[in-house]
Design an enzyme around this catalytic site. Sequence first.
Site, PDB file in Angstrom:
ATOM      1  CG  HIS A   1       0.743  -6.394   4.888  1.00 49.10           C
ATOM      2  ND1 HIS A   1      -0.207  -7.287   4.314  1.00 49.10           N
ATOM      3  CD2 HIS A   1       0.558  -5.430   3.998  1.00 49.10           C
ATOM      4  CE1 HIS A   1      -0.708  -6.976   3.270  1.00 49.10           C
ATOM      5  NE2 HIS A   1      -0.184  -5.713   2.961  1.00 49.10           N
TER       6      HIS A   1
ATOM      7  CG  ASP B   1      -1.877 -10.074   4.899  1.00 56.59           C
ATOM      8  OD1 ASP B   1      -1.652 -10.312   3.758  1.00 56.59           O
ATOM      9  OD2 ASP B   1      -2.008  -9.125   5.675  1.00 56.59           O
TER      10      ASP B   1
HETATM   11  P1  NAD Z   1      -3.197   5.145  -4.496  1.00 53.05           P
HETATM   12  O1  NAD Z   1      -1.889   5.337  -5.435  1.00 53.05           O
HETATM   13  O2  NAD Z   1      -4.337   4.776  -5.507  1.00 53.05           O
HETATM   14  O3  NAD Z   1      -3.550   6.287  -3.602  1.00 53.05           O
HETATM   15  C1  NAD Z   1      -2.786   6.629  -2.769  1.00 53.05           C
HETATM   16  C2  NAD Z   1      -2.995   8.238  -2.423  1.00 53.05           C
HETATM   17  O4  NAD Z   1      -2.253   8.715  -1.306  1.00 53.05           O
HETATM   18  C3  NAD Z   1      -2.902   9.059  -3.615  1.00 53.05           C
HETATM   19  O5  NAD Z   1      -3.878   9.824  -3.913  1.00 53.05           O
HETATM   20  C4  NAD Z   1      -1.510   9.898  -3.081  1.00 53.05           C
HETATM   21  O6  NAD Z   1      -1.554  11.195  -3.687  1.00 53.05           O
HETATM   22  C5  NAD Z   1      -1.850  10.006  -1.510  1.00 53.05           C
HETATM   23  N1  NAD Z   1      -0.757  10.351  -1.026  1.00 53.05           N
HETATM   24  C6  NAD Z   1       0.474  10.388  -0.976  1.00 53.05           C
HETATM   25  N2  NAD Z   1       1.208  10.897  -0.226  1.00 53.05           N
HETATM   26  C7  NAD Z   1       0.424  11.630   0.715  1.00 53.05           C
HETATM   27  C8  NAD Z   1       0.580  12.067   2.067  1.00 53.05           C
HETATM   28  N3  NAD Z   1       1.534  12.688   2.490  1.00 53.05           N
HETATM   29  N4  NAD Z   1      -0.443  12.545   2.580  1.00 53.05           N
HETATM   30  C9  NAD Z   1      -1.707  12.166   2.228  1.00 53.05           C
HETATM   31  N5  NAD Z   1      -1.958  11.656   0.845  1.00 53.05           N
HETATM   32  C10 NAD Z   1      -0.982  11.026   0.265  1.00 53.05           C
HETATM   33  O7  NAD Z   1      -2.713   3.847  -3.786  1.00 53.05           O
HETATM   34  P2  NAD Z   1      -3.936   3.005  -3.098  1.00 53.05           P
HETATM   35  O8  NAD Z   1      -3.868   1.814  -4.145  1.00 53.05           O
HETATM   36  O9  NAD Z   1      -4.921   3.625  -2.493  1.00 53.05           O
HETATM   37  O10 NAD Z   1      -2.813   2.374  -1.817  1.00 53.05           O
HETATM   38  C11 NAD Z   1      -2.393   3.181  -0.739  1.00 53.05           C
HETATM   39  C12 NAD Z   1      -1.140   2.266   0.223  1.00 53.05           C
HETATM   40  O11 NAD Z   1      -2.092   1.241   0.933  1.00 53.05           O
HETATM   41  C13 NAD Z   1      -0.296   1.733  -0.679  1.00 53.05           C
HETATM   42  O12 NAD Z   1       0.695   1.981   0.335  1.00 53.05           O
HETATM   43  C14 NAD Z   1      -0.631   0.369  -0.742  1.00 53.05           C
HETATM   44  O13 NAD Z   1       0.801  -0.532  -0.864  1.00 53.05           O
HETATM   45  C15 NAD Z   1      -1.200   0.259   0.423  1.00 53.05           C
HETATM   46  N6  NAD Z   1      -1.918  -0.762   0.705  1.00 53.05           N
HETATM   47  C16 NAD Z   1      -1.946  -1.744   1.890  1.00 53.05           C
HETATM   48  C17 NAD Z   1      -2.716  -2.956   2.185  1.00 53.05           C
HETATM   49  C18 NAD Z   1      -2.608  -3.556   3.458  1.00 53.05           C
HETATM   50  O14 NAD Z   1      -3.266  -4.468   3.569  1.00 53.05           O
HETATM   51  N7  NAD Z   1      -1.949  -3.024   4.412  1.00 53.05           N
HETATM   52  C19 NAD Z   1      -3.523  -3.280   0.946  1.00 53.05           C
HETATM   53  C20 NAD Z   1      -3.664  -2.412  -0.038  1.00 53.05           C
HETATM   54  C21 NAD Z   1      -2.760  -1.606  -0.377  1.00 53.05           C
HETATM   55  C1  LMR Z   2      -1.960  -6.243  -0.595  1.00 55.17           C
HETATM   56  O1  LMR Z   2      -1.531  -7.142   0.124  1.00 55.17           O
HETATM   57  O2  LMR Z   2      -2.613  -6.277  -1.660  1.00 55.17           O
HETATM   58  C2  LMR Z   2      -1.428  -4.978  -0.524  1.00 55.17           C
HETATM   59  O3  LMR Z   2      -0.443  -4.759   0.474  1.00 55.17           O
HETATM   60  C3  LMR Z   2      -0.740  -4.138  -1.834  1.00 55.17           C
HETATM   61  C4  LMR Z   2       0.743  -5.019  -2.249  1.00 55.17           C
HETATM   62  O4  LMR Z   2       1.533  -4.193  -2.339  1.00 55.17           O
HETATM   63  O5  LMR Z   2       0.669  -6.288  -2.192  1.00 55.17           O
END
Ligand code: NAD
Ligand code: LMR
Length: 333
Positions: A187, A159
């Site tokens: 967030h 962000d």
């Molecule tokens: P994705 O679905 O591509 O990958 C997530 C992975 O986590 C999968 O491989 C899944 O099998 C694994 N997983 C599920 N449960 C698990 C566990 N108990 N232990 C270990 N691994 C496990 O998703 P992504 O796009 O990589 O996003 C992951 C997370 O990050 C989501 O919750 C998304 O919303 C979040 N995210 C946060 C931000 C931020 O700025 N804070 C930004 C982008 C995404």
């Molecule tokens: C983001 O900010 O891009 C991530 O937290 C993914 C989402 O759910 O928006």
Amino acid sequence: MPEAIRVLVTGAAGQIAYSLMQSIANGSVFGKDQPVVLVLLDITPMMGVLDGVVMELHDSAHPTLKEVIGTDKEEVAFKDLDVAILVGSMPRKEGMERKDLLKANVKIFKSQGAALDKYSKKTVRVVVVGNPANTNCLTALRSAPSIPKENFSCLTRLDHNRALAQIALRLGVSSGDVKNVIIWGNHSSTQYPDASHASVNIEGKESSALDAVKDDSWIKGDFISTVQQRGAAVIKARKLSSAMSAAKAICDHVRDIWFGTPEGQFVSMGVISDGNPYGVPEGLLYSFPVTIKDKTWKIVEGLKIDAFSREKMDLTAKELQEEKDTAFEFLSA
Ligand code: NAD
Ligand code: LMR
């Protein structure tokens, strides 16, 4: 060469992890002279995919990558960690708010917090990325009572970077010319992106971002809503949540923990609100402006908070309090 550090990435078969690992393995995060043991955790059904990721990391032949360990076992993954980057969890789909993931994801962070407590070094630095990141981080922190609360943080750097980029685009400068924006709070779509303490360097001359932009209605309107809604906009466009920019933000966040923030600059990070100087209720995992030195963050003090900011900071705190209550209800059910 110093001793190798042990760095865990969870969700290692997922899309953020795929964008993230090269930077950790090639020395861009911990330094070109710091050997790294990269530990990769995902769930059992993803072990085939994870095998492919491990192969690719070997094939990248990075001199700083000492060892790669892929596993579906928490007792292996969390052992003796120096750094834990907790990404693994379900991402939201179009039309969802991040807090809609609470029920599915909060249990993961309870279990991983307990595993940190049991198996990791007490000096481990923990960064929570999986959404809803603030409340998942609070859950992990509370499940790891033997690790200092200050060692936990959640990612609001994406962000923060989005806010830098919006101001840079508006002024036709580079993001590197803008500094000291703030993301307050959650967030989520209640976060408060605050440009009122930011500055910008235009052709070698430093001025406040407000003076450079000269458009208060944009700063208090579209600037805020664009940053608040950027995650949803990426999901709408890509049909997948942001990954490349999230991975870049994780690298920025972890590198700053490891090496400290540059002189005169602060960054945004979700940290425990206990003892904060801005009247945010205690016991929340709230994003503040911080500086970092010796791997220890400190909330920037003395920033003036006007009535507009106060209202927005309180609104996002209220949402965090509600998320916290819901999470603890799920965990005690
Ligand atoms: P994705 O679905 O591509 O990958 C997530 C992975 O986590 C999968 O491989 C899944 O099998 C694994 N997983 C599920 N449960 C698990 C566990 N108990 N232990 C270990 N691994 C496990 O998703 P992504 O796009 O990589 O996003 C992951 C997370 O990050 C989501 O919750 C998304 O919303 C979040 N995210 C946060 C931000 C931020 O700025 N804070 C930004 C982008 C995404
Ligand atoms: C983001 O900010 O891009 C991530 O937290 C993914 C989402 O759910 O928006």
